[in-house]
Write an enzyme that holds these catalytic residues in place. Structure first.
Site, PDB file in Angstrom:
ATOM      1  N   GLN A  24     -12.136  19.485  -5.771  1.00 19.72           N
ATOM      2  CA  GLN A  24     -12.275  19.732  -4.337  1.00 19.72           C
ATOM      3  C   GLN A  24     -12.833  18.534  -3.581  1.00 19.72           C
ATOM      4  OE1 GLN A  24     -11.012  22.656  -2.803  1.00 19.72           O
ATOM      5  NE2 GLN A  24     -10.140  22.592  -4.855  1.00 19.72           N
ATOM      6  N   ASN A  25     -13.670  17.715  -4.221  1.00 19.03           N
ATOM      7  CA  ASN A  25     -14.177  16.518  -3.549  1.00 19.03           C
ATOM      8  C   ASN A  25     -13.063  15.517  -3.296  1.00 19.03           C
ATOM      9  OD1 ASN A  25     -16.884  17.387  -3.447  1.00 19.03           O
ATOM     10  ND2 ASN A  25     -17.245  16.703  -5.549  1.00 19.03           N
ATOM     11  N   ASP A  84      -3.123   8.822 -11.548  1.00 18.13           N
ATOM     12  CA  ASP A  84      -3.693   8.648 -12.875  1.00 18.13           C
ATOM     13  C   ASP A  84      -4.499   7.362 -12.840  1.00 18.13           C
ATOM     14  OD1 ASP A  84      -4.161   9.490 -15.519  1.00 18.13           O
ATOM     15  OD2 ASP A  84      -2.704   8.058 -16.289  1.00 18.13           O
ATOM     16  N   PHE A 167     -19.201   8.177 -11.290  1.00 22.57           N
ATOM     17  CA  PHE A 167     -18.964   8.915 -12.524  1.00 22.57           C
ATOM     18  C   PHE A 167     -18.147   8.028 -13.454  1.00 22.57           C
ATOM     19  CE2 PHE A 167     -15.688   9.793  -9.434  1.00 22.57           C
ATOM     20  CZ  PHE A 167     -14.508   9.666 -10.143  1.00 22.57           C
ATOM     21  N   GLY A 168     -17.766   8.563 -14.603  1.00 22.68           N
ATOM     22  CA  GLY A 168     -16.966   7.795 -15.545  1.00 22.68           C
ATOM     23  C   GLY A 168     -17.709   6.575 -16.053  1.00 22.68           C
ATOM     24  N   HIS A 195     -10.466   0.831  -6.808  1.00 26.57           N
ATOM     25  CA  HIS A 195      -9.058   0.864  -7.181  1.00 26.57           C
ATOM     26  C   HIS A 195      -8.344   2.000  -6.462  1.00 26.57           C
ATOM     27  CE1 HIS A 195     -11.518   3.386  -9.675  1.00 26.57           C
ATOM     28  NE2 HIS A 195     -10.504   3.960 -10.282  1.00 26.57           N
ATOM     29  N   ARG A 196      -9.025   3.141  -6.302  1.00 23.16           N
ATOM     30  CA  ARG A 196      -8.408   4.279  -5.617  1.00 23.16           C
ATOM     31  C   ARG A 196      -8.211   3.986  -4.135  1.00 23.16           C
ATOM     32  NH1 ARG A 196     -10.975   7.802  -7.976  1.00 23.16           N
ATOM     33  NH2 ARG A 196      -9.322   8.524  -9.352  1.00 23.16           N
TER      34      ARG A 196
END
Length: 217
Positions: A24-25, A84, A167-168, A195-196
């Site tokens: 949802q975020n 991805d 995160f990650g 990157h996003r």
């Protein structure tokens, strides 16, 4: 003669755009972006039932993003964006790559993935610890070839996690230009350089090049 060429682009023919995520975020980020810039309504996977299960079994980010977008687009006969993403360390033959989310095992946590990456990179000299984040976004439309865009963010892996944001692999992904890890950056700054963010900007360009939207004049 050329004054009305911009109007030769077809109008966006769909009532909404589907983002292939249950997060949802992430969905809210996309909803705000596409609403403000293109006047588009955005839906997520939780808005639909009986969707086919998708196994991300391709060996590239492009392959996984395109597969997910195409399967859902075909099932719903609607426009779908899927992404991805992951981390690539060239000195480790591209690991963790498409296995970034499950690097330490099928149900591994972020911390477990980070620990494994640190263990694998520790024997390498710092000069070989360069890495980059990748985000591939695929756009699938009914009865049209799927298109995709790619964004990257360059950095270096460190062996001592720093920061609590994100995160990650963010706590061990160091950005030399910022002199901070990704996890030490405020969310607003991270979104501008990630990157996003780069992939999203390219996707917006792709859409506005092909179609007219309600917010465009």
């Amino acid at each position: 003669m050329y004054r009305h060429l911009i109007n030769m682009k077809p109008k966006w023919p769909f009532p909404y755009l589907i983002i292939a995520t249950g997060n949802q975020n992430k969905l809210k980020q996309f909803a705000d972006l596409f609403s403000q810039n293109l006047g588009l309504e955005v839906k997520g996977l939780k808005d639909f039932s009986d969707l086919p299960e998708i196994v991300e079994d391709r060996d590239t980010f492009e392959g996984n993003a395109c597969k997910k977008a195409e399967v859902i687009s075909k099932a719903l006969q609607a426009p779908v964006i899927s992404d991805d993403s992951g981390l690539v360390v060239p000195a480790l033959q591209g690991e963790p790559g498409v296995y970034s989310a499950r690097y330490a095992g099928p149900h591994s946590t972020d911390e477990q993935n980070n620990i494994k990456l640190i263990e694998n990179i520790r024997p390498l000299p710092e000069a070989q610890r360069d890495a980059y984040y990748v985000c591939v976004m695929a756009l699938a439309l009914p009865d049209e070839p799927t298109q995709w865009v790619r964004g990257e963010c360059q950095g270096r892996i460190i062996t001592e996690p720093q920061g609590t944001e994100g995160f990650g692999y963010d706590p061990i992904f160091y950005l030399p230009e910022q002199q901070k890890t990704m996890a030490q950056l405020p969310a607003a700054q991270k979104y501008q350089i990630s990157h996003r963010a780069k992939a999203t900007e390219k996707l917006m360009e792709l859409l506005t090049t092909r179609y007219q939207f309600t917010t465009q004049t």
